[in-house]
Design an enzyme around this catalytic site. Structure first.
Site, short mmCIF file in Angstrom:
data_model
loop_
_atom_site.label_atom_id
_atom_site.label_comp_id
_atom_site.label_asym_id
_atom_site.label_seq_id
_atom_site.Cartn_x
_atom_site.Cartn_y
_atom_site.Cartn_z
N LYS A 42 0.70 -1.15 0.04
CA LYS A 42 0.01 0.04 -0.08
C LYS A 42 0.90 1.51 0.03
O LYS A 42 2.09 1.14 0.23
CB LYS A 42 -0.68 0.00 1.25
CG LYS A 42 -0.19 -0.11 2.58
CD LYS A 42 -1.13 -0.28 3.73
CE LYS A 42 -0.52 -0.33 5.12
NZ LYS A 42 -1.10 -1.03 6.00
N TYR A 255 14.96 31.00 8.27
CA TYR A 255 13.96 31.77 8.82
C TYR A 255 13.87 31.78 10.33
O TYR A 255 14.29 30.82 10.91
CB TYR A 255 12.83 31.02 8.35
CG TYR A 255 12.24 30.84 7.08
CD1 TYR A 255 12.04 32.21 6.30
CD2 TYR A 255 12.06 29.88 6.12
CE1 TYR A 255 11.88 32.51 4.82
CE2 TYR A 255 11.81 29.76 4.75
CZ TYR A 255 11.70 31.42 4.17
OH TYR A 255 11.50 31.20 2.70
C1 LIG Z 1 -0.23 -1.97 6.76
C2 LIG Z 1 -0.91 -3.37 7.13
C3 LIG Z 1 -0.11 -4.48 7.34
C4 LIG Z 1 1.35 -4.38 7.30
O1 LIG Z 1 2.03 -3.80 8.34
P1 LIG Z 1 3.41 -3.47 8.65
O2 LIG Z 1 3.56 -3.26 10.14
O3 LIG Z 1 4.08 -2.49 7.74
O4 LIG Z 1 4.05 -5.07 8.68
C5 LIG Z 1 -0.75 -5.60 7.69
N1 LIG Z 1 -2.09 -5.81 7.84
C6 LIG Z 1 -2.85 -4.68 7.78
C7 LIG Z 1 -4.41 -4.98 8.02
C8 LIG Z 1 -2.35 -3.28 7.51
O5 LIG Z 1 -3.21 -2.40 7.67
#
Ligand SMILES: *Cc1c(COP(=O)(O)O)cnc(C)c1O
Length: 363
Positions: A42, A255
């Site tokens: 993602k 700044y």
């Molecule tokens: C993002 C996510 C993962 C992966 O988690 P990590 O901590 O990055 O390994 C797995 N399951 C769900 C439901 C997630 O939202």
């Protein structure tokens, strides 16, 4: 030198070692020997670039299940991988049903209404059960209702998500494990998945049929006391020196003049700022690596620049156009997370669009 090489040098650079993503995948997969290992990609593969990261994983490992957050990410992913299994965490809206079907993407159904919308389709889907995080997934009541009813679904995966997986001693882990185990017993024969990256290191009880690591594929540590061996750094961010200034004592930089020279000082301006993921909070006690030594970041982040103090003798040879490591093997994700209080997830996904991206595949 041609124009594209000239322009490449005008932005800061992101180097991604795809080979280490593959190595990290293999490490995570070996750490969960009884389960298959998926990849969570993602947010543009945690900021590193879906289009390069996904084929590297798919064609060099046994991974054929991918998770994304949104339907739109899934459609991009489908255009890269024709055959892989793709699940979408965000679930299903009524007007998305046809798009899911057309692109052969599997929704993760998060409530009874979504289940109803998909029920007559007989196409593969997953169901997310909330076992305490109170995020997405069927609530306790809906879980009971669902388990006591019949349906026409073609459920290819059931999952739940851990609250405190990076803390092996936290009692919520065992509590969620027990709740999820009960659900898997009621839904025998359907593959089950509970663990994200850190969950894998809670032990075999937490692996079920499929594990879902994200951040550790990319070399991050979700908060375990120590990053496990076999998980390697994946990215390097390098900025370039635009200008060097010599300051007299009493002169300030940037700044709001929050940094003032106490001695004759040499200051280098680097070509990275907010759009490159250098957030306001990353400037506190931050450092960069140049000429074999650590140099402190000084003053406030300007929109597109930061300043570093290169007064010390070791930096005498440093000049304009030199390259400076702002994240990599010397300035690690861990170090930046510590001084900035940013999560490693924020640092990776905040990398931004402007870097010149370079991908290496050395396995
Ligand atoms: C993002 C996510 C993962 C992966 O988690 P990590 O901590 O990055 O390994 C797995 N399951 C769900 C439901 C997630 O939202």
């Amino acid at each position: 030198m041609n124009i594209s090489d000239v322009l490449k040098k005008s932005s800061a650079q992101l180097d991604v070692e795809l080979g280490n993503i593959i190595n990290n995948y293999n490490t995570l997969s070996s750490a969960s020997p009884g389960a298959s290992c998926a990849a969570v990609v993602k947010a543009n593969a945690y900021g590193l670039g879906l289009e390069k990261v996904v084929p590297a994983i798919y064609y060099n490992t046994r991974c054929n299940v991918f998770f994304v957050a949104s339907l739109s990410e899934a459609i991009t992913l489908r255009s890269i991988l024709v055959d892989a299994t793709i699940y979408v965490f965000d679930g299903l809206f009524q007007d998305q049903v046809d798009t899911y079907l057309t692109h052969n993407i599997r929704p993760i159904l998060n409530d009874l209404n979504q289940i109803k919308m998909w029920n007559s389709r007989r196409q593969p889907c997953a169901i997310h059960f909330d076992t305490g995080i109170n995020r997405l997934g069927l609530s306790k009541n809906d879980t009971e209702k669902f388990l006591n009813s019949t349906n026409d679904l073609n459920i290819t995966l059931i999952l739940s998500h851990l609250i405190n997986s990076e803390d092996p001693d936290h009692k919520s882990n065992i509590d969620q494990l027990n709740k999820f185990t009960k659900i898997t017993r009621a839904l025998k024969n359907i593959p089950a998945s509970l663990s994200n990256s850190a969950g894998i290191y809670l032990g075999a009880n937490y692996h079920f049929d499929l594990v879902r690591p994200g951040i550790m594929l990319y070399g991050g540590n979700p908060g375990l006391p120590k990053r496990p061996s076999g998980i390697h750094d994946v990215i390097t961010l390098s900025a370039r020196i635009l200008q060097i200034r010599n300051l007299n004592p009493g002169m300030s930089v940037g700044y709001k003049a929050i940094w003032t020279a106490r001695q004759p000082s040499r200051v280098a301006l680097l070509n990275v700022g907010y759009a490159d993921g250098i957030f306001k909070t990353s400037d506190r006690n931050a450092q960069v690596f140049v000429a074999g030594a650590l140099a402190p970041v000084i003053g406030k982040v300007s929109m597109d620049m930061i300043a570093v103090d290169i007064t010390e003798r070791v930096f005498d040879g440093v000049g304009v156009t030199d390259i400076v490591e702002i994240l990599g093997s010397h300035i690690t994700l861990e170090m930046i997370a510590k001084v900035s209080t940013l999560e490693q997830y924020e640092i990776l996904t905040g990398i931004g669009f402007r870097y010149n991206k370079n991908y290496n595949l050395r396995i």
